[in-house]
Design an enzyme around this catalytic site. Sequence first.
Site, PDB file in Angstrom:
ATOM      1  N   ASP A  24       0.871  -1.163   0.000  1.00  0.00           N
ATOM      2  CA  ASP A  24       0.000   0.000   0.000  1.00  0.00           C
ATOM      3  C   ASP A  24       0.917   1.225   0.000  1.00  0.00           C
ATOM      4  OD1 ASP A  24      -2.401   1.606   0.500  1.00  0.00           O
ATOM      5  OD2 ASP A  24      -1.605   1.823   2.523  1.00  0.00           O
TER       6      ASP A  24
ATOM      7  N   ASP B  34      -0.143   5.162   0.914  1.00  0.00           N
ATOM      8  CA  ASP B  34      -0.397   6.128   1.981  1.00  0.00           C
ATOM      9  C   ASP B  34      -0.527   5.426   3.329  1.00  0.00           C
ATOM     10  OD1 ASP B  34      -0.720   8.611   0.321  1.00  0.00           O
ATOM     11  OD2 ASP B  34      -2.241   7.344  -0.603  1.00  0.00           O
TER      12      ASP B  34
END
Length: 216
Positions: free
Chosen positions: A11, A13
Amino acid sequence: MTIHAQALLFDNDGTLVSSLLSVRRCWTRWAGEYGITAERFGRIELHGRPAAEIAADLLPAHVVPEAVARIEDLEVEDVPDGGVHLLPGTEAFLGALPAERWAVVTSATRRLAEARLGAVGIRPKTLVAADDITRGKPDPEPYLLAARMLGADPAHCVVFEDAPAGLQAGRAAGMRTVALATTHRARELTADLVVEDLSALSALVTGGGVEISVRP
């Protein structure tokens, strides 16, 4: 503990970079522009979900496309204002990996993801963004697509996430999961391994893939 993997899926953020300041600034302004009360806005989970799904939870369907375009513009324009920075360990951990062994899998649009990653000097060879999928996290589609793009067996992929929705997506894809307690408390995260951030881990590249270990 050592985890063996053919491919590593990150991922963005809250995992590789922190964009919390930018997200709060932009979404608060966006909510005000669309007349969404603070109380109603406060009940919505923002982190780890595509903007289109968030907007659909808050606005009539006919307004959603315009509202999604607006939040993307706000967030991209905000990147140079210093709301994005590398999280601890990101640079060293990614630097130890061959480019063909890892991908970024984000709920942001490609335009926004590339702006944030570019601002901190990360340029992944493989990127899966909201534009590339029809169902976002917690659905497994984004991570399964990334595995296909890397030519890896999902069972031999490891997902790195900071959000429950993303960890759920990784598990649903049949992948091992590593949770980073960067935006949620460790006790709120369900994964094969939970650490503070990437600085807690080391990566050793082998002929068969990558060995991920917790630093002593």
